[in-house]
Design a protein around this motif. Sequence first.
Motif, PDB file in Angstrom:
ATOM      1  N   ILE A 107      35.831  45.370  37.962  1.00  0.00           N
ATOM      2  CA  ILE A 107      36.551  45.222  39.226  1.00  0.00           C
ATOM      3  C   ILE A 107      38.035  45.194  38.909  1.00  0.00           C
ATOM      4  O   ILE A 107      38.471  44.440  38.026  1.00  0.00           O
ATOM      5  CB  ILE A 107      36.160  43.921  39.954  1.00  0.00           C
ATOM      6  CG1 ILE A 107      34.651  43.878  40.200  1.00  0.00           C
ATOM      7  CG2 ILE A 107      36.919  43.779  41.268  1.00  0.00           C
ATOM      8  CD1 ILE A 107      34.154  42.534  40.688  1.00  0.00           C
ATOM      9  N   GLY A 108      38.818  46.019  39.585  1.00  0.00           N
ATOM     10  CA  GLY A 108      40.257  46.067  39.373  1.00  0.00           C
ATOM     11  C   GLY A 108      41.034  45.667  40.617  1.00  0.00           C
ATOM     12  O   GLY A 108      40.643  46.020  41.741  1.00  0.00           O
ATOM     13  N   ARG A 129      32.936  29.433  41.485  1.00  0.00           N
ATOM     14  CA  ARG A 129      32.127  30.395  42.238  1.00  0.00           C
ATOM     15  C   ARG A 129      32.997  31.496  42.808  1.00  0.00           C
ATOM     16  O   ARG A 129      32.534  32.608  43.022  1.00  0.00           O
ATOM     17  CB  ARG A 129      31.403  29.673  43.378  1.00  0.00           C
ATOM     18  CG  ARG A 129      30.356  28.674  42.929  1.00  0.00           C
ATOM     19  CD  ARG A 129      29.736  27.968  44.117  1.00  0.00           C
ATOM     20  NE  ARG A 129      28.632  27.119  43.728  1.00  0.00           N
ATOM     21  CZ  ARG A 129      27.933  26.359  44.563  1.00  0.00           C
ATOM     22  NH1 ARG A 129      28.256  26.352  45.857  1.00  0.00           N
ATOM     23  NH2 ARG A 129      26.947  25.616  44.133  1.00  0.00           N
ATOM     24  N   HIS A 130      34.263  31.182  43.087  1.00  0.00           N
ATOM     25  CA  HIS A 130      35.219  32.158  43.599  1.00  0.00           C
ATOM     26  C   HIS A 130      36.221  32.457  42.495  1.00  0.00           C
ATOM     27  O   HIS A 130      36.724  31.554  41.840  1.00  0.00           O
ATOM     28  CB  HIS A 130      35.952  31.608  44.821  1.00  0.00           C
ATOM     29  CG  HIS A 130      35.043  31.051  45.879  1.00  0.00           C
ATOM     30  ND1 HIS A 130      33.912  31.697  46.290  1.00  0.00           N
ATOM     31  CD2 HIS A 130      35.112  29.910  46.614  1.00  0.00           C
ATOM     32  CE1 HIS A 130      33.315  30.989  47.231  1.00  0.00           C
ATOM     33  NE2 HIS A 130      34.021  29.890  47.435  1.00  0.00           N
ATOM     34  N   TYR A 131      36.523  33.731  42.299  1.00  0.00           N
ATOM     35  CA  TYR A 131      37.453  34.135  41.254  1.00  0.00           C
ATOM     36  C   TYR A 131      38.825  34.382  41.881  1.00  0.00           C
ATOM     37  O   TYR A 131      38.944  34.970  42.956  1.00  0.00           O
ATOM     38  CB  TYR A 131      36.953  35.398  40.552  1.00  0.00           C
ATOM     39  CG  TYR A 131      35.564  35.243  39.956  1.00  0.00           C
ATOM     40  CD1 TYR A 131      35.078  34.000  39.551  1.00  0.00           C
ATOM     41  CD2 TYR A 131      34.730  36.353  39.791  1.00  0.00           C
ATOM     42  CE1 TYR A 131      33.821  33.869  39.013  1.00  0.00           C
ATOM     43  CE2 TYR A 131      33.464  36.217  39.251  1.00  0.00           C
ATOM     44  CZ  TYR A 131      33.014  34.980  38.869  1.00  0.00           C
ATOM     45  OH  TYR A 131      31.752  34.831  38.334  1.00  0.00           O
ATOM     46  N   ARG A 132      39.846  33.948  41.157  1.00  0.00           N
ATOM     47  CA  ARG A 132      41.209  34.019  41.691  1.00  0.00           C
ATOM     48  C   ARG A 132      42.113  34.783  40.737  1.00  0.00           C
ATOM     49  O   ARG A 132      42.084  34.552  39.529  1.00  0.00           O
ATOM     50  CB  ARG A 132      41.750  32.590  41.877  1.00  0.00           C
ATOM     51  CG  ARG A 132      43.185  32.483  42.344  1.00  0.00           C
ATOM     52  CD  ARG A 132      43.363  32.917  43.760  1.00  0.00           C
ATOM     53  NE  ARG A 132      44.753  32.748  44.211  1.00  0.00           N
ATOM     54  CZ  ARG A 132      45.251  33.304  45.298  1.00  0.00           C
ATOM     55  NH1 ARG A 132      44.461  34.037  46.082  1.00  0.00           N
ATOM     56  NH2 ARG A 132      46.505  33.116  45.626  1.00  0.00           N
ATOM     57  N   TYR A 133      42.896  35.733  41.298  1.00  0.00           N
ATOM     58  CA  TYR A 133      43.878  36.482  40.524  1.00  0.00           C
ATOM     59  C   TYR A 133      45.255  36.242  41.135  1.00  0.00           C
ATOM     60  O   TYR A 133      45.427  36.359  42.361  1.00  0.00           O
ATOM     61  CB  TYR A 133      43.555  37.971  40.523  1.00  0.00           C
ATOM     62  CG  TYR A 133      44.508  38.788  39.691  1.00  0.00           C
ATOM     63  CD1 TYR A 133      44.541  38.651  38.300  1.00  0.00           C
ATOM     64  CD2 TYR A 133      45.387  39.694  40.289  1.00  0.00           C
ATOM     65  CE1 TYR A 133      45.423  39.397  37.531  1.00  0.00           C
ATOM     66  CE2 TYR A 133      46.258  40.441  39.521  1.00  0.00           C
ATOM     67  CZ  TYR A 133      46.281  40.283  38.145  1.00  0.00           C
ATOM     68  OH  TYR A 133      47.155  41.014  37.380  1.00  0.00           O
ATOM     69  N   VAL A 134      46.250  35.888  40.294  1.00  0.00           N
ATOM     70  CA  VAL A 134      47.576  35.517  40.805  1.00  0.00           C
ATOM     71  C   VAL A 134      48.680  36.455  40.324  1.00  0.00           C
ATOM     72  O   VAL A 134      49.859  36.177  40.539  1.00  0.00           O
ATOM     73  CB  VAL A 134      47.924  34.060  40.408  1.00  0.00           C
ATOM     74  CG1 VAL A 134      46.963  33.092  41.090  1.00  0.00           C
ATOM     75  CG2 VAL A 134      47.901  33.875  38.896  1.00  0.00           C
ATOM     76  N   GLY A 135      48.322  37.572  39.713  1.00  0.00           N
ATOM     77  CA  GLY A 135      49.357  38.474  39.218  1.00  0.00           C
ATOM     78  C   GLY A 135      49.722  39.558  40.216  1.00  0.00           C
ATOM     79  O   GLY A 135      48.978  39.855  41.152  1.00  0.00           O
ATOM     80  N   ASP A 136      50.895  40.159  40.012  1.00  0.00           N
ATOM     81  CA  ASP A 136      51.305  41.319  40.805  1.00  0.00           C
ATOM     82  C   ASP A 136      50.961  42.630  40.101  1.00  0.00           C
ATOM     83  O   ASP A 136      50.832  43.669  40.741  1.00  0.00           O
ATOM     84  CB  ASP A 136      52.808  41.268  41.077  1.00  0.00           C
ATOM     85  CG  ASP A 136      53.181  40.146  42.023  1.00  0.00           C
ATOM     86  OD1 ASP A 136      52.357  39.832  42.912  1.00  0.00           O
ATOM     87  OD2 ASP A 136      54.276  39.571  41.870  1.00  0.00           O
ATOM     88  N   ASP A 137      50.853  42.579  38.774  1.00  0.00           N
ATOM     89  CA  ASP A 137      50.474  43.760  38.003  1.00  0.00           C
ATOM     90  C   ASP A 137      48.949  43.944  38.067  1.00  0.00           C
ATOM     91  O   ASP A 137      48.212  43.035  38.455  1.00  0.00           O
ATOM     92  CB  ASP A 137      50.924  43.599  36.553  1.00  0.00           C
ATOM     93  CG  ASP A 137      52.431  43.491  36.432  1.00  0.00           C
ATOM     94  OD1 ASP A 137      53.125  44.127  37.253  1.00  0.00           O
ATOM     95  OD2 ASP A 137      52.911  42.758  35.533  1.00  0.00           O
ATOM     96  N   PRO A 138      48.445  45.131  37.676  1.00  0.00           N
ATOM     97  CA  PRO A 138      46.991  45.358  37.711  1.00  0.00           C
ATOM     98  C   PRO A 138      46.240  44.360  36.834  1.00  0.00           C
ATOM     99  O   PRO A 138      46.653  44.047  35.724  1.00  0.00           O
ATOM    100  CB  PRO A 138      46.854  46.791  37.189  1.00  0.00           C
ATOM    101  CG  PRO A 138      48.172  47.427  37.469  1.00  0.00           C
ATOM    102  CD  PRO A 138      49.191  46.345  37.313  1.00  0.00           C
ATOM    103  N   GLY A 139      45.131  43.876  37.366  1.00  0.00           N
ATOM    104  CA  GLY A 139      44.243  42.993  36.631  1.00  0.00           C
ATOM    105  C   GLY A 139      42.796  43.427  36.826  1.00  0.00           C
ATOM    106  O   GLY A 139      42.458  44.044  37.845  1.00  0.00           O
ATOM    107  N   SER A 140      41.925  43.108  35.876  1.00  0.00           N
ATOM    108  CA  SER A 140      40.546  43.571  35.968  1.00  0.00           C
ATOM    109  C   SER A 140      39.582  42.535  35.391  1.00  0.00           C
ATOM    110  O   SER A 140      39.939  41.732  34.518  1.00  0.00           O
ATOM    111  CB  SER A 140      40.362  44.913  35.244  1.00  0.00           C
ATOM    112  OG  SER A 140      40.587  44.761  33.856  1.00  0.00           O
TER     113      SER A 140
END
Length: 589
Positions: free
Chosen positions: A454-455, A287-298
């Motif tokens: 979403i970015g 239900r919750h989205y997780r991003y772990v990078g330091d570079d741009p992600g979308s």
Amino acid sequence: MTVYDRGPTMAASDPQSTTADSTEQTAAAASPNRDNAPPAKPRQAPPAHRATDASIKDTLESIVIALAIAFVFRAFVVEAFLIPTGSMAPTLLGQHLRVVDPETGYRFAIGVDPPTTMLDHDNGLNRAQTAVSPMTGRDITLDKNTHARPGDRILVLKYLYGIAEPRRWDVVVFKAPHDPQTNFIKRLVGLPNEAVALLDGNVYVRPLEGDTDYTAETQDLDAGWRIARKTDRPNIQRSVFAPVYDSWYAPAPPVGNATGPRVAADWSPPWRPDGPTAQRWTVQGARHYRYVGDDPGSLRFDFEEHGYDRLDARYPYNQFKTASNREPIEDIRLAVDLTPDRFGLSVELTTTSRVVLDDEWQAARLAASIDGGGRVQLLATAPQAAANQPPTVLAEAATDPLPPGRITALELWHVDHETVVWVNGRRVLTHRDDVSLRRVIDGPPPALLPEVAIGIDGGPATLQRVVLERDLYYAGEPRGEPARGAIKRRDRSPGYTGNPIAVGPNRFWCIGDNSPQSDDGRFWTYIDATARQRFFDPEEFADGRSPVGLVPRDMMVGRAFFVYFPAPLARRTDRPGLVPNLADMRFIR
């Protein structure tokens, strides 16, 4: 009233006795504390009793006064109404089936407006039916005898419009000119003394000037036209957004070695990681989205996943009815609850739409960005722009930097040629394009579906909840039937078909929120003879004019303002509801 004297009786036949007794009584009265005796308490008269006939009279008077006040209140102040059909769904529900998606817990309603052949004499389904979940696109089986729920019961403020002018977007109750014995409820779209047109699901208006303006064929589509914006009343705009997808309602992941015909492992959300950092996203089964990078992600929204591009997915209330024509989605609301891991995070919410760019009305990519310092920008990029060409800054503002470890509620609205950025419920940036109706007609039509993304840039972050909604769409040709007041572009040649509708003095034009399935002023074809004689002037029918489809001021009943008794809850789907549904009591926007 009779008072009875119960004092002591004295014998008058013995004067000596009387005198002695009197002397002793006098002495006792002069020395009340003699022999430590307490003073005598004076006798009190017994309570008075009303006669029976007087009590009955007072009770009857109270009842008559209470009934008179109730009748006056109902006749002149507030009256309760029952919503029988779904022409205002999902704002107001008619008779419907209450459905709960067993995989996600998402609750929604499907209309079964009377008369219908789906229900038996006890208002239960006469056979099993299959519904489609708006969140997952999967089938939900509704068992035979699933009980239909009654429509919302609402309160209407009557005769308000005798002291205050109706406002555009009010939900109003009125007597329809073609059926003056029936109460109708719709949303007020067209006001007196203006021309109104429907195009691309939006409402365009301009003031009427002179008698010739009342003939639809003489309308000038260039001068004076503007789009009517619901964002001028933000609470109403919020209330008419319809869900496309809400990440909170993802199917729960399987537990242990659980198996079955369908488990969450074989379902993927419509939000897809995009670009070279796609592997740094966690969205599957979450239900919750997780991003772990330091570079741009979308993340990119895939409308084709699970049928989000289908019309019945956009109108779940109507899925047991004949679908409308396919409608473009251009006006959207994208909401994200974002929690950065550290300071300096930047976020970008994007969509595609038509805007004025380089002095041209054209399709473009719109991006609402908030950088690490709190600068807010609305950027536009034309499709034909070179890769190294910087985007055009349409608007700029400032807010606080996104704090780490705390949720920041972000919203991007693109509605009615207006783009709004909200941060924690506060409007921080607004950009409007004001173009004439002619320019919109001659320009490009809206794309069938937008490109929504979403970015994230500058560090890890969690998207606690992601919601995509679409705006209310006023269909100009639902079910293949041309609507009054609708403008349609020609497919193979310049120009258009259809004409605006002219709303004369003390007249109103009303349309239902359930645009594909609403019987309203777009489709009425006649006026009842009695209503025509009482409420319309013969001049309104002269020189090609026609007030058909309009509601006279004198036939307006009032404004709906509160749902006081939604459909009650039931412990079993095959039984009528008995438990009051307090959670769905609400003000009507």
